[in-house]
Design a protein around this motif. Structure first.
Motif, PDB file in Angstrom:
ATOM      1  N   ALA A   1       0.888  -1.262   0.109  1.00  0.00           N
ATOM      2  CA  ALA A   1       0.002  -0.062   0.066  1.00  0.00           C
ATOM      3  C   ALA A   1       0.962   1.246  -0.113  1.00  0.00           C
ATOM      4  O   ALA A   1       0.511   2.264  -0.634  1.00  0.00           O
ATOM      5  N   VAL A   2       1.970   1.010   0.773  1.00  0.00           N
ATOM      6  CA  VAL A   2       2.822   2.462   0.901  1.00  0.00           C
ATOM      7  C   VAL A   2       3.555   2.538  -0.352  1.00  0.00           C
ATOM      8  O   VAL A   2       3.598   3.667  -1.110  1.00  0.00           O
ATOM      9  N   ASP A   3       3.922   1.316  -1.165  1.00  0.00           N
ATOM     10  CA  ASP A   3       4.647   1.566  -2.472  1.00  0.00           C
ATOM     11  C   ASP A   3       3.654   2.066  -3.598  1.00  0.00           C
ATOM     12  O   ASP A   3       3.984   2.831  -4.134  1.00  0.00           O
ATOM     13  N   ALA A   4       2.343   1.663  -3.499  1.00  0.00           N
ATOM     14  CA  ALA A   4       1.446   1.880  -4.596  1.00  0.00           C
ATOM     15  C   ALA A   4       1.148   3.638  -4.137  1.00  0.00           C
ATOM     16  O   ALA A   4       0.724   4.333  -5.210  1.00  0.00           O
ATOM     17  N   ALA A   5       1.318   3.977  -2.868  1.00  0.00           N
ATOM     18  CA  ALA A   5       1.181   5.619  -2.747  1.00  0.00           C
ATOM     19  C   ALA A   5       2.491   6.581  -3.226  1.00  0.00           C
ATOM     20  O   ALA A   5       2.399   7.339  -3.174  1.00  0.00           O
ATOM     21  N   GLY A   6       3.485   5.646  -3.649  1.00  0.00           N
ATOM     22  CA  GLY A   6       4.595   6.275  -3.911  1.00  0.00           C
ATOM     23  C   GLY A   6       5.630   6.582  -2.886  1.00  0.00           C
ATOM     24  O   GLY A   6       6.507   7.601  -2.848  1.00  0.00           O
ATOM     25  N   GLY A   7       5.298   5.919  -1.702  1.00  0.00           N
ATOM     26  CA  GLY A   7       6.160   6.147  -0.552  1.00  0.00           C
ATOM     27  C   GLY A   7       7.152   5.297  -0.120  1.00  0.00           C
ATOM     28  O   GLY A   7       7.180   4.409  -1.211  1.00  0.00           O
TER      29      GLY A   7
END
Length: 384
Positions: free
Chosen positions: A112-118
């Motif tokens: 989820a963090v990766d998907a948010a560009g984080g």
């Protein structure tokens, strides 16, 4: 078939000949009968759009959890909220979102963090501590940590977050402005849910987002209904903006509202007490039997057991028609770690019988002439 990326989660039985699915942790009592009947009665409602504000459901959940209605948000399963929260936070940042994720834990947090560009920073938990979160995590919470994911009880290890430590974490995150997502999807299986839930400290901790779901405890994973509770209306509004319209289906609203209202009207409803008693008794028995078979069993607190086996089990059990969760793809774990749901006594006996068969077969290969383990004489029948 060896576990692959398709086994990132439990419940993937669709390309296998599986009779007993121990890979997904669902209440063995099944969905409450009245909720199932309500779904049948209101099937015609599928011809119209669901309420985009899910007002009846939100009110029922708020009353059930004893929190203000404006603190409640729902999603298409808990996973939708897991993804929506970091997107909402990232939208307000001029730099990439930074999240701290204790590992091993549910893989969707990091995704989820990766998907948010984080950037998801892993905090690897130590085996010598039973893979429990310790106060070492306080040193990992830096001033630029925007989001912390916690899971209580932990997935896949099943241990609980110590209350005093949780209070210290909240205090530090409140001071630094770090948002805490506390995943409690397995906590309703514990008898102290009402006193242990983070919902009791939401008012004084607006940075806390408590995640729960009907999925596991009410055995309705196919309907997809998760919900969050938070006292920060601005944060909730940001999360809501990241969720599509009509995300909560008519079926989810029907089933969830029916169950929540029943709990409110019938405080003596015995579904949860019976669930907890069944899980407690079966969990203890399964843990003892697994230890007798040479497994290293980690202290369980939810409706599943995590254990380590020196003998490979996944393929042998799959051939017997049983699916368990291999934990080899969890950060911080290796091949040999498994998670198995706690189910009805008859099903649990089948699992233990087949594990015993695999263990004894491996022993015979390594030590010719070895005598079967106690009880093996009844374990010859395969369930496949």
């Amino acid at each position: 078939m060896r576990p692959t990326d398709q086994d990132r989660h439990g419940g993937n039985i669709y390309n296998r000949q599986i009779r007993y699915d121990f890979s997904s942790n669902i209440n063995p009592l099944g969905i409450p009968a009245f909720a199932l009947q309500k779904l049948r009665e209101e099937a015609v409602c599928c011809e119209r759009y669901p309420d985009p504000e899910y007002r009846g459901l939100k009110t029922a959940i708020a009353q059930m959890e004893q929190v203000p209605g404006e603190w409640v948000i729902c999603g298409n399963g808990a996973s939708e909220l897991i993804y929506a929260l970091p997107r909402a936070l990232a939208k307000k940042k001029e730099r990439p979102l930074r999240a701290l994720v204790p590992q091993p834990s549910f893989s969707e947090y990091e995704r989820a963090v990766d998907a948010a560009g984080g950037q998801a920073v892993s905090f690897i938990l130590k085996k010598e501590n039973g893979f429990r979160i310790t106060d070492e995590i306080l040193n990992k919470l830096t001033p630029d940590t925007d989001l912390l994911y916690l899971c209580n009880p932990a997935n896949p290890m099943g241990n609980r977050l110590e209350k005093d430590l949780f209070a210290n974490i909240l205090r530090q995150c409140r001071e630094s402005g770090t948002v805490v997502m506390l995943d409690e999807c397995f906590l309703p299986f514990c008898e102290d849910y009402e006193t242990a839930s983070g919902k009791r400290v939401l008012k004084e901790n607006p940075q806390l987002f408590v995640l729960n779901a009907f999925t596991k405890i009410y055995a309705m994973p196919g309907i997809r209904l998760g919900y969050g509770m938070c006292s920060d209306n601005t944060l909730l509004r940001g999360v809501r903006e990241q969720i599509p319209e009509w995300s909560v289906s008519q079926a989810a609203q029907t089933a969830g509202t029916s169950i929540a209202r029943h709990r409110i009207r019938e405080p003596r409803w015995d579904y949860l007490p019976r669930t907890r008693e069944l899980i407690r008794n079966q969990q203890k028995e399964m843990a003892e039997k697994l230890r007798e078979l040479g497994m290293e069993v980690f202290s369980p607190a939810a409706d599943f057991i995590c254990f380590y086996s020196r003998i490979p089990l996944f393929e042998g059990l799959e051939r017997a028609g049983i699916l368990i969760r291999s934990c080899a793809n969890y950060q911080g774990l290796t091949a040999g770690y498994y998670r198995a749901a706690v189910k009805n006594p008859e099903e649990n006996r089948v699992l233990l019988r087949e594990i015993r068969r695999i263990v004894n077969a491996a022993g015979k290969e390594q030590y010719p002439g070895m005598q079967p383990s106690p009880g093996m004489e009844q374990a010859g029948e395969s369930c496949g």
